[in-house]
Design a protein around this motif. Sequence first.
Motif, short mmCIF file in Angstrom:
data_model
loop_
_atom_site.label_atom_id
_atom_site.label_comp_id
_atom_site.label_asym_id
_atom_site.label_seq_id
_atom_site.Cartn_x
_atom_site.Cartn_y
_atom_site.Cartn_z
N PRO B 264 0.31 -1.71 0.08
CA PRO B 264 0.12 -0.09 -0.14
C PRO B 264 0.38 1.51 -0.14
O PRO B 264 1.87 1.00 0.31
CB PRO B 264 -0.23 -0.52 0.92
N GLU B 265 0.31 2.37 -0.84
CA GLU B 265 0.82 3.14 -0.42
C GLU B 265 -0.04 4.42 0.65
O GLU B 265 -1.06 4.06 1.29
CB GLU B 265 0.66 4.55 -1.97
N GLU B 266 0.27 5.58 0.97
CA GLU B 266 0.23 6.51 1.77
C GLU B 266 -1.32 7.01 1.65
O GLU B 266 -2.59 7.10 2.21
CB GLU B 266 0.75 7.76 2.28
N GLY B 267 -1.89 7.43 0.39
CA GLY B 267 -2.71 7.53 -0.88
C GLY B 267 -2.61 8.51 -1.81
O GLY B 267 -1.93 8.84 -2.09
N ALA B 268 -3.73 8.46 -2.31
CA ALA B 268 -3.93 9.52 -3.68
C ALA B 268 -2.50 10.39 -3.84
O ALA B 268 -2.62 10.81 -5.12
CB ALA B 268 -5.12 9.47 -4.30
N GLU B 269 -3.03 11.45 -2.69
CA GLU B 269 -2.53 12.69 -2.30
C GLU B 269 -0.93 12.45 -1.71
O GLU B 269 -0.63 13.31 -2.11
CB GLU B 269 -3.40 13.34 -2.13
N ASN B 270 -0.19 11.28 -2.07
CA ASN B 270 0.59 11.06 -0.72
C ASN B 270 0.97 9.66 -1.33
O ASN B 270 1.04 8.70 -0.65
CB ASN B 270 0.86 11.19 0.56
N ARG B 271 2.20 9.43 -2.41
CA ARG B 271 1.92 8.11 -3.07
C ARG B 271 3.04 7.88 -2.88
O ARG B 271 4.20 7.59 -3.47
CB ARG B 271 1.47 8.38 -4.89
N VAL B 272 3.40 7.17 -1.61
CA VAL B 272 5.21 6.78 -1.03
C VAL B 272 4.21 5.84 -0.24
O VAL B 272 3.57 5.59 0.30
CB VAL B 272 5.54 8.11 -0.29
#
Lengths: 85, 358
Positions: B264-272
Motif C-alpha cells: 500500500p501507499e499513504e494515499g492518492a495525494e501522497n503516493r509513497v
Amino acid sequence: MVVVVLPGILAAEAGGRKRFELDAPTVGDALRALPVADRLLDERGELRTLVNVYVDGTDARARGGLAAPLEGGETVRLVGAIAGG
Amino acid sequence: MSVLVLVGTRKGLFLLESDESRRDWKLDGPLLTGWSVFHAVLDTRDGTIHAATNNEVYGATVHRSPDRGETWARAEELGLPEESGLTLEKTWHVEPGRPGEDGRLWLGAAPGVLFRSDDGGATWEPVEGILRHETRDRWYPGAGGMCCHSVQLDPDEPGRMYVGISAAGVFRTDDGGESWLPANKGTAADFLPDPWVEVGQCVHKVLLHPGEPGRLWQQNHCGVYRTDDRGESWERLEGNGLPSGFGFPLALDHRDPDAALVVPEEGAENRVTNDGRIGVYRTRDGGASWELLRDGLPQRAWGAVMREGFGADRLDPPGVYLGTQSGSLFVSADAGDTWLEAVSQLPPILSVEAAQWS
C-alpha cells in the motif's frame, strides 16, 4: 537520390543501419520507405509530434511537412525532440 | 532449471537469473536500450520474450525476442482504426494465450484498448468489443492515461477472460472477447459524486487465482477487493492490519487462493509507501486480516512500486519479487517472509515478471 540519417535508437531498430540512400519525391515518401516508418508516423500516417525532420538543416515542417518536395541530393536527418527524462 | 526474472525499467529491460534457491542473481542487460519497458513476459509455450515498449518520441509498440534478448523484432501492424477517432498512446501489458493456443497473445494498451495477436506478436488486431464498448463515453483516464493494464485468462474456460482498465473498471467476457460485461459491483469510485457506478472505477491491478478461477483479487484506487463469483460482486477487504486501501501492486500465492500480497501507499495525494518504510502486507485468510512483512526490506524509505513492479513465481514456496522506482529489486524466496536485495541502482523499475527457465 536522397540520404536519410536515423538517430541511434531507430538505427538499432533497422538492424544497425544508420544511413539510407533512396529515391523519394517527397519527405513523406522518404519516411514511408524506411523500415522504421511506423516509429516516425502514427497509424494515421501523420508525423509523430516529437519527431523532427531536417532537410539539409531546415525543418521540414516549415517546407510543407510530409508533402515537402525533394529534388534529389538532399540529406534528410531525423531527430527526436527533447522529451522525457 | 533456473528462474528468470524480467525487469522492465524506464530505460530498457534487464534479466536476472538464479537457481531455485533464488539467493544469487546474475544480471544481464540493459536490452531494448532507449525504450521504456512497461511490461515484459516470457511466453513459456515457446520461450519468446515479449515486451510492451514505449518511447516519448517514437511511440508505443511491442518487441519480441526468440533468443532471450539477443535479437528483437518489432510488431509489424499495431494501431487503431481511423473511424475510432483514437490513436495508440501506450502499450502496457502482454499476456500470452493459454497452452495450446499457439501464437495467441493479448495486449493491453492506452487509450483503454485491448489487442489480440494470432501470429506470435507480429500483427495485432484491436478487440472491437472493448474498442466500441457501449459504456466507453463514461471512461476517463487516470494519472497514467486510460490504460488497459490487467489481462487475465480463465485457465479452465476458453471463452472467459477479464481486463482491468483505469478508470473504466473491470470487464469480463464469456465468449472469447466478442462481448464484455462490466464487473464492478461492490467496488467504489469514491472520487465520483455517486461512488456506486456501473463503470468508471479506478482499478489498479486485477489477478485471477489460477487454482480457483472464480476468485479474483483487485487492488483499486479505492480499496483492496476479492470476488468469488467471477466478478459478479466484490468485497472490500480493508482494515484488520492493512494501513491503506490505496496502492498499485498485487501478487498471489499460486498454492493458496486465500493468500494475497499488496504494497500500500499513504494515499492518492501522497503516493509513497506507508509509514516511511517499504512494507509488504499479506493475507492468508481471504483478506480478513493482514500482516506486515518487512524482514530484509528498507525500514527507512519512501518508496513507490508500480502496478507491474510486483509479482510471484510458481515454485514451492513461491518467490515474490518487488521492484522499486529507486531501482532496487527485492526477492523473497519464502512467499514474502524474508527479503534480499538482489540488485540495486537500476533505472526506475516499471515491471517484474518471473518465469521458470530450463
